[in-house]
Scaffold this active site. Structure first.
Site, PDB file in Angstrom:
ATOM      1  N   ASN A  10      49.591  39.875  39.208  1.00  7.74           N
ATOM      2  CA  ASN A  10      48.838  38.201  38.231  1.00  7.74           C
ATOM      3  C   ASN A  10      47.901  39.128  37.500  1.00  7.74           C
ATOM      4  O   ASN A  10      46.879  39.343  38.202  1.00  7.74           O
ATOM      5  CB  ASN A  10      48.140  37.348  39.600  1.00  7.74           C
ATOM      6  CG  ASN A  10      47.274  35.909  39.112  1.00  7.74           C
ATOM      7  OD1 ASN A  10      48.013  36.006  37.799  1.00  7.74           O
ATOM      8  ND2 ASN A  10      47.226  35.831  40.176  1.00  7.74           N
ATOM      9  N   LYS A  12      46.109  37.626  35.281  1.00 10.55           N
ATOM     10  CA  LYS A  12      45.367  37.217  35.019  1.00 10.55           C
ATOM     11  C   LYS A  12      44.874  36.553  33.514  1.00 10.55           C
ATOM     12  O   LYS A  12      45.515  36.507  33.263  1.00 10.55           O
ATOM     13  CB  LYS A  12      43.545  37.002  35.433  1.00 10.55           C
ATOM     14  CG  LYS A  12      44.163  37.041  37.745  1.00 10.55           C
ATOM     15  CD  LYS A  12      43.382  37.462  38.035  1.00 10.55           C
ATOM     16  CE  LYS A  12      43.570  36.957  40.001  1.00 10.55           C
ATOM     17  NZ  LYS A  12      41.745  37.176  40.808  1.00 10.55           N
ATOM     18  N   HIS A  95      45.870  29.004  42.613  1.00  8.66           N
ATOM     19  CA  HIS A  95      45.479  29.912  42.953  1.00  8.66           C
ATOM     20  C   HIS A  95      43.668  29.301  43.040  1.00  8.66           C
ATOM     21  O   HIS A  95      43.957  28.404  42.788  1.00  8.66           O
ATOM     22  CB  HIS A  95      45.281  30.914  41.486  1.00  8.66           C
ATOM     23  CG  HIS A  95      45.016  32.129  41.469  1.00  8.66           C
ATOM     24  ND1 HIS A  95      43.832  32.758  41.922  1.00  8.66           N
ATOM     25  CD2 HIS A  95      45.691  33.340  42.292  1.00  8.66           C
ATOM     26  CE1 HIS A  95      42.966  33.492  41.697  1.00  8.66           C
ATOM     27  NE2 HIS A  95      44.272  34.292  42.400  1.00  8.66           N
ATOM     28  N   GLU A  97      41.852  29.814  42.088  1.00  9.83           N
ATOM     29  CA  GLU A  97      41.106  30.440  40.771  1.00  9.83           C
ATOM     30  C   GLU A  97      41.286  28.925  39.853  1.00  9.83           C
ATOM     31  O   GLU A  97      40.439  28.171  38.992  1.00  9.83           O
ATOM     32  CB  GLU A  97      40.788  31.224  39.674  1.00  9.83           C
ATOM     33  CG  GLU A  97      40.127  32.758  40.295  1.00  9.83           C
ATOM     34  CD  GLU A  97      41.133  34.374  40.403  1.00  9.83           C
ATOM     35  OE1 GLU A  97      41.578  33.537  38.780  1.00  9.83           O
ATOM     36  OE2 GLU A  97      41.292  35.221  40.638  1.00  9.83           O
ATOM     37  N   GLU A 167      45.801  34.536  49.979  1.00  9.14           N
ATOM     38  CA  GLU A 167      44.585  34.739  49.155  1.00  9.14           C
ATOM     39  C   GLU A 167      42.947  34.315  49.930  1.00  9.14           C
ATOM     40  O   GLU A 167      42.765  33.433  49.446  1.00  9.14           O
ATOM     41  CB  GLU A 167      45.143  34.889  48.234  1.00  9.14           C
ATOM     42  CG  GLU A 167      46.407  35.266  47.466  1.00  9.14           C
ATOM     43  CD  GLU A 167      46.222  35.593  45.875  1.00  9.14           C
ATOM     44  OE1 GLU A 167      46.429  37.111  45.995  1.00  9.14           O
ATOM     45  OE2 GLU A 167      46.099  34.098  44.775  1.00  9.14           O
ATOM     46  N   GLY A 173      38.892  39.884  44.361  1.00 10.65           N
ATOM     47  CA  GLY A 173      37.960  40.431  43.303  1.00 10.65           C
ATOM     48  C   GLY A 173      36.808  41.412  42.924  1.00 10.65           C
ATOM     49  O   GLY A 173      35.596  41.423  42.695  1.00 10.65           O
ATOM     50  N   SER A 213      42.324  41.870  46.886  1.00 10.13           N
ATOM     51  CA  SER A 213      41.871  43.668  46.233  1.00 10.13           C
ATOM     52  C   SER A 213      42.524  44.414  47.049  1.00 10.13           C
ATOM     53  O   SER A 213      42.347  45.573  47.459  1.00 10.13           O
ATOM     54  CB  SER A 213      40.873  43.509  47.491  1.00 10.13           C
ATOM     55  OG  SER A 213      39.514  42.858  46.910  1.00 10.13           O
TER      56      SER A 213
HETATM   57  P1  13P Z   1      42.462  40.871  43.056  1.00  8.32           P
HETATM   58  O1  13P Z   1      43.740  41.832  43.806  1.00  8.32           O
HETATM   59  O2  13P Z   1      42.116  41.380  41.941  1.00  8.32           O
HETATM   60  O3  13P Z   1      41.739  40.922  44.493  1.00  8.32           O
HETATM   61  O4  13P Z   1      42.821  39.865  43.103  1.00  8.32           O
HETATM   62  C1  13P Z   1      44.348  38.594  43.620  1.00  8.32           C
HETATM   63  C2  13P Z   1      44.590  37.825  43.145  1.00  8.32           C
HETATM   64  O5  13P Z   1      44.104  36.825  42.961  1.00  8.32           O
HETATM   65  C3  13P Z   1      46.134  36.966  43.239  1.00  8.32           C
HETATM   66  O6  13P Z   1      46.348  36.284  42.869  1.00  8.32           O
END
Ligand code: 13P
Length: 253
Positions: A10, A12, A95, A97, A167, A173, A213
């Site tokens: 992803n 983002k 997601h 976010e 997640e 992150g 992560s």
């Molecule tokens: P990170 O791997 O940067 O922690 O993000 C995970 C994520 O949100 C994947 O959709």
């Protein structure tokens, strides 16, 4: 039939230039990738169509979001029908976010999921608890409520086109990866919920992948857990180490 290992990248809202995207893709295109892993990358939507021309065939593309209407006056949105017409097979929905920054409720995520599946997209359906919810002992309840919204609206046959991404928000992150025991426990609970709420066969066959992560350094141990069927990778999917994550199972021999 064993569940096929699944690794999604992803991206983002990254990268910020076509040149940087080309560098990321050229690493993947020239790498020795485990042919038994299903691989999907989700770049920002404006890069989806150009990427179809440049990314190797074994890597499938995913959108990071879509709306639940087919067309109309919805400025800024893209529809499941448009993704299907562009031959994009996957979409990430729910997601954290999207849920937290863009205020998407579980009901909105469920509507999007139904619309995407009806349009013949495959869905990477994200769930996960915040740190406060985990510390309050609410992880299972929160995740089940997020899943229930979809379960209520989906047919049993829809689940063959769904990958669940667990997640935990506190791991996204932050560099704070879930331990393999925490991931396994959450995935097992999700499978048990699917078994009771949908069917034992759906529970057995649905891929449940972990995100938060994930790096080359921690992916191998996580991938040995029986209910961890792959990863959804954010930050590390933009780096050459994404190749090691795709190959996590193979490296174990
Ligand atoms: P990170 O791997 O940067 O922690 O993000 C995970 C994520 O949100 C994947 O959709």
């Amino acid at each position: 039939m064993p569940r096929q290992f699944f690794v999604g990248g992803n991206f983002k809202m990254n990268p910020t230039s076509q040149g940087q995207l080309d560098s990321i893709i050229s690493v993947l295109n020239s790498a020795d990738l485990d042919s038994t892993t299903e691989i999907v990358v989700a770049p920002p939507s404006l890069y989806l169509i150009p990427l179809k021309q440049t990314v190797r065939q074994e890597i499938q593309l995913s959108a990071q979001n879509c709306f639940y209407k087919e067309s109309g006056a919805f400025t800024g949105e893209i529809s499941p029908a448009q993704l299907v017409d562009s031959n994009i097979p996957y979409v990430i929905l729910g997601h954290s976010e999207r849920r937290s920054i863009f205020h998407e409720t579980s009901e909105i995520v469920a509507k999007k999921t139904v619309a995407a599946l009806t349009a013949t997209l495959k869905v990477i359906f994200c769930v996960g608890e915040t740190l406060e919810e985990r510390e309050a002992g609410l992880t299972t309840e929160v995740v089940q409520n997020q899943l229930q919204a979809a379960v209520s609206h989906l047919q049993v046959t829809d689940w063959s086109c769904v990958v669940i991404a667990y997640e935990p928000v506190w791991a996204i992150g932050t560099g704070k990866v879930a331990t393999s025991a925490q991931a396994q426990e959450a995935h097992l609970n999700i499978r048990a919920f699917l078994s009771q709420a949908v069917s034992p066969a759906v529970a057995e066959n649905t891929r449940i992948i972990y995100g938060g992560s994930v790096t080359a350094a921690n992916c191998q141990e996580l991938s040995t857990q029986p209910d961890v069927d792959g990863f959804l990778v954010g930050g590390a999917s933009l780096k050459p180490e994404f190749v090691n994550i795709i190959n996590a199972r193979r490296i174990q021999g």
